[in-house]
Design an enzyme around this catalytic site. Structure first.
Site, PDB file in Angstrom:
ATOM      1  N   CYS A  38      40.549  49.584   4.598  1.00  0.00           N
ATOM      2  CA  CYS A  38      40.521  48.123   4.629  1.00  0.00           C
ATOM      3  C   CYS A  38      39.116  47.626   4.942  1.00  0.00           C
ATOM      4  CB  CYS A  38      41.512  47.625   5.680  1.00  0.00           C
ATOM      5  SG  CYS A  38      41.573  45.833   5.871  1.00  0.00           S
ATOM      6  N   SER A  40      38.356  45.377   6.886  1.00  0.00           N
ATOM      7  CA  SER A  40      38.242  45.149   8.329  1.00  0.00           C
ATOM      8  C   SER A  40      37.659  46.374   9.023  1.00  0.00           C
ATOM      9  CB  SER A  40      39.615  44.808   8.917  1.00  0.00           C
ATOM     10  OG  SER A  40      40.136  43.639   8.333  1.00  0.00           O
ATOM     11  N   HIS A  43      33.977  46.346   8.551  1.00  0.00           N
ATOM     12  CA  HIS A  43      33.288  45.404   9.439  1.00  0.00           C
ATOM     13  C   HIS A  43      32.930  46.068  10.770  1.00  0.00           C
ATOM     14  CE1 HIS A  43      33.435  41.969   6.900  1.00  0.00           C
ATOM     15  NE2 HIS A  43      34.726  41.742   7.003  1.00  0.00           N
ATOM     16  N   HIS A  59      44.085  51.127  10.426  1.00  0.00           N
ATOM     17  CA  HIS A  59      45.165  50.271  10.927  1.00  0.00           C
ATOM     18  C   HIS A  59      46.180  49.899   9.843  1.00  0.00           C
ATOM     19  CE1 HIS A  59      42.181  47.572   9.183  1.00  0.00           C
ATOM     20  NE2 HIS A  59      43.174  46.726   8.976  1.00  0.00           N
ATOM     21  N   CYS A 163      48.722  45.727   6.233  1.00  0.00           N
ATOM     22  CA  CYS A 163      47.596  44.839   6.536  1.00  0.00           C
ATOM     23  C   CYS A 163      47.284  43.930   5.358  1.00  0.00           C
ATOM     24  CB  CYS A 163      46.348  45.630   6.938  1.00  0.00           C
ATOM     25  SG  CYS A 163      44.923  44.558   7.295  1.00  0.00           S
TER      26      CYS A 163
END
Length: 362
Positions: A38, A40, A43, A59, A163
């Site tokens: 992902c 995220s 990041h 996640h 997610c």
């Protein structure tokens, strides 16, 4: 077990030998089958958001329950589950008023057992990521971090729901409450953007405008429900959207996490419209808006994981897939081994993939 560990930002993940203990009270041990890569995670890998290191990231995942601790009543060994970082306590003010996605106990302080769920032979502490850490062959999590799903749902597709799908779909259906016939614009056609487009189609939006620079992603967006496409390379995005709609959209969704696109999402609204910021704008960065636009009752709001009630929303998304309304097969660009995880993130950053997944059984 094997796990991918982030030691330093802007450095590759390292495959290490890691251990988890037997589950404690209200904890569940899961054999990870699939973990999605992902944005995220990227990041945090790039330091745009802070997190204690070293840590096992990941996640967006699905797996099978191996063991349960005392007091666990929701699942049993053999159950298929999807994880969600929106773990909830069930007793704080937000949980008891129906906003479990904003649970204060699980975002402000660690859940019992979180601090020692991961261990290894090294001297430094190994941190769990977002109560999950799914870039590992096993996960030890609180039972309120998982949802049980039907066993005939393919796990590589179920993981996406954990997610990307719930975030995009939920932003449309839960956060913004898009109604049948309304106009929608989605800025960014990655995994979350595709979920927003597909979710808008399920919600009955009258016009769905997909905005991206990648022709292949725009083509897929039309398959998922987009009625119009806009390429920023062909001119001012806001002007293109306003011309298509005769004045602007009822709802815009920014899923890239950039200052300029967040500002565009507000500028393309019709009077009374709402911009929903889904993307993770880098920590500390500010956006600028034209004050006059607020006089026409334009609004801007955030969305956390699609404002989900994941124990209700995710099984419904599974049913949407099983009935042919949610087109998850089109999302997966690559199936990788854990050892190929850095290659997967490199391809993501280069814009070569929509979603890559780690298959732990391969």
């Amino acid at each position: 077990m094997k796990a991918a560990v982030l030691f330093e930002v802007n450095k590759p993940l390292v495959i290490e030998d890691v251990s988890v203990p037997n589950p404690g009270p209200r904890e569940v041990l899961i054999r990870t089958r699939v973990a999605g890569l992902c944005h995220s995670d990227l990041h945090f890998m790039e330091g745009l958001y802070p997190h204690p290191l070293p840590a096992v990231l990941g996640h967006e995942s699905a797996g099978v329950v191996e063991k349960v601790g005392s007091d666990v009543t929701y699942v049993k060994p053999g159950d298929h589950v999807v994880t969600c970082l929106s773990v909830f306590c069930g007793t704080c003010d937000n949980c008891t008023t129906g906003r479990t996605v904003l649970c204060t106990d699980t975002t402000v302080k660690m859940l019992p057992g979180q601090s020692n769920r991961l261990s290894w032979a090294r001297s430094e502490k190994l941190n769990q990521f977002l109560n999950l850490s799914s870039f590992a062959e096993q996960m030890l999590v609180h039972e309120n971090a998982i949802v049980k799903i039907r066993k005939d749902m393919p796990l590589e597709l179920a993981a996406l729901i954990g997610c990307g799908v719930i975030t995009g779909y939920g932003a449309v259906v839960n956060t913004a409450g898009v109604k049948a016939g309304e106009t929608v614009a989605v800025i960014g056609c990655g995994g979350v953007g595709m979920a927003a487009i597909n979710g808008a189609a399920i919600a009955g939006a009258g016009r769905i405008i997909a905005i991206d620079t990648n022709p292949a992603k725009l083509q897929l967006a039309t398959k998922l429900g987009a009625t119009d496409i806009v390429d920023p390379a062909r001119g001012d995005v806001v002007q293109q959207v306003r011309e298509l709609t005769g004045g602007g959209v009822h709802h815009s969704f920014e899923v890239l996490g950039r200052k300029e696109t967040a500002e565009q999402s507000f500028a393309m609204l019709a009077a009374g419209g709402t911009a929903t910021i889904v993307g993770m704008i880098p920590f500390g960065q500010k956006i600028e808006l034209h004050g006059f636009d607020f006089l026409r009752e334009r609004r801007i709001q955030g969305s956390s994981m699609g404002s989900n009630h994941f124990r209700v929303d995710m099984p419904r998304l599974v049913e949407f897939y099983m009935r042919g309304k949610l087109h998850l097969e089109d999302w997966i660009s690559a199936k990788l081994k854990l050892s190929e995880i850095n290659e997967g993130f490199a391809n993501m950053k280069a814009g070569k993939t929509l979603r890559s997944v780690i298959m732990f059984d391969s």
